[in-house]
Each structure stands twice: as structure tokens, then as C-alpha cells.
Design a protein around this motif. Structure first.
Motif, short mmCIF file in Angstrom:
data_model
loop_
_atom_site.label_atom_id
_atom_site.label_comp_id
_atom_site.label_asym_id
_atom_site.label_seq_id
_atom_site.Cartn_x
_atom_site.Cartn_y
_atom_site.Cartn_z
N GLU A 63 -2.41 -3.95 22.13
CA GLU A 63 -1.33 -3.58 23.22
C GLU A 63 -0.14 -4.35 22.96
OE1 GLU A 63 -2.33 -1.44 26.32
OE2 GLU A 63 -3.05 -0.83 24.29
N ALA A 64 0.85 -4.24 23.87
CA ALA A 64 2.12 -4.95 23.86
C ALA A 64 1.94 -6.41 23.90
CB ALA A 64 3.15 -4.43 24.79
N ASN A 65 0.90 -6.72 24.64
CA ASN A 65 0.94 -8.27 24.74
C ASN A 65 -0.30 -8.76 23.79
OD1 ASN A 65 -1.72 -7.17 25.35
ND2 ASN A 65 -1.82 -8.10 27.62
N GLY A 66 -0.50 -7.86 22.76
CA GLY A 66 -1.33 -8.59 21.54
C GLY A 66 -3.09 -8.39 21.99
N ASP A 67 -3.34 -7.94 23.17
CA ASP A 67 -4.67 -7.86 23.33
C ASP A 67 -5.32 -6.59 22.66
OD1 ASP A 67 -4.74 -10.07 24.96
OD2 ASP A 67 -4.93 -8.93 26.94
N LEU A 68 -6.45 -6.37 22.43
CA LEU A 68 -7.00 -5.36 21.60
C LEU A 68 -7.50 -4.32 22.84
CD1 LEU A 68 -8.72 -6.70 18.52
CD2 LEU A 68 -6.72 -5.50 18.70
N LYS A 69 -7.50 -3.00 22.56
CA LYS A 69 -7.75 -1.96 23.26
C LYS A 69 -8.43 -0.89 22.83
CE LYS A 69 -6.55 0.69 27.33
NZ LYS A 69 -5.51 1.29 28.10
N ALA A 70 -9.63 -0.39 23.23
CA ALA A 70 -9.92 0.90 22.65
C ALA A 70 -9.28 2.16 23.11
CB ALA A 70 -11.72 1.09 22.96
N VAL A 71 -8.79 2.94 22.15
CA VAL A 71 -8.11 4.14 22.44
C VAL A 71 -8.43 5.56 21.79
CG1 VAL A 71 -6.09 2.94 23.46
CG2 VAL A 71 -6.22 3.72 20.75
N THR A 72 -8.30 6.63 22.24
CA THR A 72 -8.57 7.61 21.80
C THR A 72 -7.24 8.77 21.64
OG1 THR A 72 -9.31 8.99 23.57
CG2 THR A 72 -10.88 7.81 22.14
N ASP A 73 -7.49 9.86 20.85
CA ASP A 73 -6.69 11.02 20.76
C ASP A 73 -5.46 10.81 19.44
OD1 ASP A 73 -5.40 13.31 21.10
OD2 ASP A 73 -4.70 13.05 23.03
N SER A 74 -5.93 11.58 18.51
CA SER A 74 -5.36 11.05 17.48
C SER A 74 -3.74 11.45 17.41
CB SER A 74 -5.82 12.12 16.24
OG SER A 74 -5.87 13.52 16.53
N THR A 75 -3.27 12.57 18.03
CA THR A 75 -1.83 12.95 17.94
C THR A 75 -1.11 11.75 18.51
OG1 THR A 75 -2.36 15.27 18.09
CG2 THR A 75 -0.36 14.60 18.89
N PRO A 76 -1.36 10.95 19.88
CA PRO A 76 -0.33 9.83 19.91
C PRO A 76 -0.80 8.64 19.21
CG PRO A 76 -1.96 10.32 21.73
CD PRO A 76 -1.90 11.50 20.78
N ILE A 77 -1.91 8.56 18.64
CA ILE A 77 -2.17 7.23 17.97
C ILE A 77 -1.40 7.45 16.50
CG2 ILE A 77 -3.86 6.14 16.42
CD1 ILE A 77 -5.90 6.71 18.62
N ILE A 78 -1.17 8.74 16.12
CA ILE A 78 -0.39 8.72 14.80
C ILE A 78 0.94 8.22 15.02
CG2 ILE A 78 0.88 10.56 13.46
CD1 ILE A 78 -1.72 12.32 13.29
#
Ligand code: GSH
Length: 348
Positions: A63-78
Motif C-alpha cells: 500500500e502507499a504506507n508500505g504495508d502489504l495487502k492481499a488484492v485481486t483483479d488482474s486489470t487494475p493490478i496491471i
């Protein structure tokens, strides 16, 4: 040892979106590590919260603050990966071409996936193949009794969900005909150039190849059809898995005033099948209807309304509205007569 250099993702061999993203990470030379497994089991061991809904693949991103987060959805991830690492971009520089790429990505993710899910679970031979192999992808040394149990359980669950994508006895021939036309259009296009929009791949190429890794590389019925109709698509699917050695240049994208005529074949399939489905789905979601019906390619298509695809239509229109007048005119020229224009008529 903690490894913060590699981006982690959790996915499966039999998941088309996992394969889309692996292929993209390799092409983009983004250091990564994949855990083959179920996010529900892996993510808690990392001390992170599960995303909602849990999908394959799941990425662990800062995330912006450096913390890790589990995320999905390939289109925005690209798009996030583009911002983190801009070299070897999969988004065309020309906004008009970038719009066409976006449309192709959406088609790959949301329509080509219908071929994939349909063939995986509708023909008995394919359902047997998937039931046998999918559990072994998670654990190759699965004890035989457990394997036997999962072999029965997974197909049962997935076959019961075929209606979700609109696959049934009435739509089976239409899905099959669309897949065959798509392969023929791909065969013609790959004769002209190696990627959808030039001599370098865009996000749309990765979306399509994610699905094709399954259609060509895993499920027996669509594999045989692909070998029969489009040897170039079969070869392309293998090549696309690892494009880390390709050295793309800025002038490797097509110019919109000399687009290969063969792209129309693919866009016409988008316009013929995906566009009426998107429009009917969106109307139903807006009206609060749980299912929708539409005549698609001469047959009555019935399926469950899908809020995510209503968003897809909205996003396509937002991308289009964000274009300048001249760019929009060039997009209109490329889409004219393909059936895709109907997406952009404001009847959303
Ligand atoms: N739009 C998502 C789609 C991902 C997706 O639908 N993944 C499928 C498997 S390939 C999934 O996890 N489905 C949930 C399930 O099967 O329970 C993306 O692009 O990542």
C-alpha cells in the motif's frame, strides 16, 4: 530469509487469470514468486487479511504506507504494476490504441473465459480431465483416497455453476461457434503480425493468452479444435508464456492509420457476441433483475445478471469519454461496422 524484492502471488496452473499475470510478469521482467495454492490457506500464514471475494490469482502488494495487502483483479493490478515499474509497458502510448487494447483485454477476460469455463465443465471428457488434474496442481502427492474424493467434488461444484456464465444445452452450440470464429480470426491476424496491436504485446494479448493456456494447453475438446483451426494460435500460446527476451521499441505499436485489416475479424467477434451480452446484462443489473435474456447470434441466451460486467461496460465508456475528440474519432473509425460501436452509444 524475508524476500521483499519479489512480488508474491498465489495462484493455480488451471486458472486462466493466474497464467495471464505470470506471462505478463515474465514479459515485464518484474521479479516475482508464485505460490501454487489456495489463497484462503496461504494468506492467513502471511498474517494478512483475505480479499473479498477471494480470487485466483491473489497478489500481495504494498500500500502507499508500505504495508502489504492481499488484492485481486488482474486489470487494475496491471495498472498498478505499470506505475511501480514503467519499463516494457503493456499499455500503448497512443490513447486511441490504448482504448482498443483495453477493449481487447476486457473481451479476453470476460468473453473468451466463457469458452474456457464452458469447455472445461460441459463436455464429460473435459470435466473428467479437470477433476483429475486440478487437485494434483495443488498437491501432486495427494493421497489416492483424498484425490478420489476431490475428483468427484470439484466437477460437481463447477458443473452446477455453468449456468452462471450462460453455458447450457441451448447456448453450447453458440459458444462453440463463437470459439471457432475467434480462432479463425486469430489465425488470420497472427499471419499478419505477432501481437494484437503490433510487434509488441499489450494487456489484451495477455488477457487472451491467459484463457488460451487452458483452452489449448489443458482441456482436451478446445485443444483439438484449436489444433484443427489455428496452428498459429497454438504456437502463439506457447510463445506468449515467456516473452522475457523480447526487446520492444516505441515504434512497435501499430499506427491507427495503418491497422492490419485482420484485427477487424477479432473486433467483429467482440461486437457480435460480447457487446449484446454486456448491454443486456447492464440493463438487467440497472433494473435490479436477477437474470437476463437476449438474442445473441440467433439464439436465446439466458444467464444470471453479473454486477461486475455492468462495471466493465461503465469502465469501457469512461475510458472512451476520457479520450480527446481526435482520438475518439480514430477509435470510431477502427470500430465502425464491427458491432462494437453499440457499446459507446450512451445507451448504458
Ligand atoms: N476479474 C478477475 C477474475 C479472476 C477470477 O475470476 N478467478 C477465478 C479463477 S480463474 C476465481 O478465482 N473464481 C472464484 C472461484 O472459482 O471460486 C481477474 O481479472 O483477476
Amino acid at each position: 530469509m524475508k524476500d521483499s524484492r519479489n512480488i508474491q502471488l498465489i495462484g493455480a496452473v488451471g486458472s486462466p487469470y493466474t497464467r495471464k499475470m505470470l506471462s505478463l510478469l515474465r514479459y515485464r521482467r518484474i521479479p516475482h514468486k508464485i505460490t501454487w495454492g489456495q489463497p484462503e490457506l496461504v494468506i492467513p500464514t502471511l498474517g494478512l487479511e483475505l480479499p473479498k471475494p477471494v480470487l485466483l490469482p491473489t497478489f500481495i502488494l504494498p500500500e502507499a504506507n508500505g504495508d502489504l495487502k492481499a488484492v485481486t483483479d488482474s486489470t487494475p493490478i496491471i495498472r498498478r504494476l505499470e506505475a511501480m515499474s514503467p519499463d516494457r509497458s503493456v499499455l500503448p502510448i497512443d490513447p486511441a490504441l490504448a482504448f482498443i487494447d483495453y477493449l481487447l483485454e476486457d473481451f479476453g477476460d470476460e468473453w473468451v473465459t466463457k469458452y474456457m469455463f464452458h469447455y472445461r465443465w460441459h463436455p464429460q471428457a473435459d470435466a473428467d480431465n479437470a477433476g483429475t488434474l486440478l487437485p494434483l496442481h495443488f498437491r501432486v502427492n495427494l493421497p489416492p483416497e483424498q484425490h478420489e474424493q476431490m475428483k468427484n467434488m470439484i466437477p460437481e461444484r463447477q458443473i452446477s455453476r455453468l449456468y452462471v456464465v450462460g453455458s447450457n444445452d441451448a447456448t453450447a452450440p453458440i459458444i462453440d461457434a463463437s470459439y471457432r470464429r475467434y480462432l479463425q480470426a486469430m489465425e488470420a491476424h497472427l499471419k499478419a503480425q505477432p501481437y494484437m496491436l503490433g510487434n509488441r504485446p499489450g494487456a489484451g494479448d495477455f488477457a487472451m493468452v491467459g484463457q488460451l493456456t487452458q483452452l489449448v494447453g489443458f482441456d482436451p475438446t478446445p485443444r483439438a479444435i484449436a489444433h484443427e483451426l489455428s496452428p498459429r494460435t497454438v504456437a502463439w500460446t506457447s510463445l506468449m508464456e515467456d516473452l522475457s527476451g523480447l526487446e520492444p521499441g516505441a515504434d512497435d505499436w501499430n499506427s491507427t492509420n495503418e491497422m492490419p485489416a485482420t484485427l477487424r475479424g477479432i473486433l467483429t467477434e467482440v461486437g457480435r457476441m460480447y457487446v449484446p451480452a454486456l448491454l443486456a446484462n447492464s440493463r438487467a443489473v440497472q433494473a435490479g433483475e436477477k437474470t437476463w435474456e437476449a438474442e445473441i447470434d440467433g439464439a436465446l441466451w439466458t444467464q444470471q445478471s453479473f454486477p461486475y460486467q455492468a462495471k466493465c461496460l461503465k469502465w469501457i465508456n469512461e475510458q472512451y469519454q476520457a479520450l480527446g475528440t481526435e482520438d475518439r474519432a480514430r477509435v470510431d473509425g477502427i470500430l465502425a461496422g464491427t458491432g462494437c460501436e453499440a457499446l459507446l452509444l450512451g445507451n448504458v
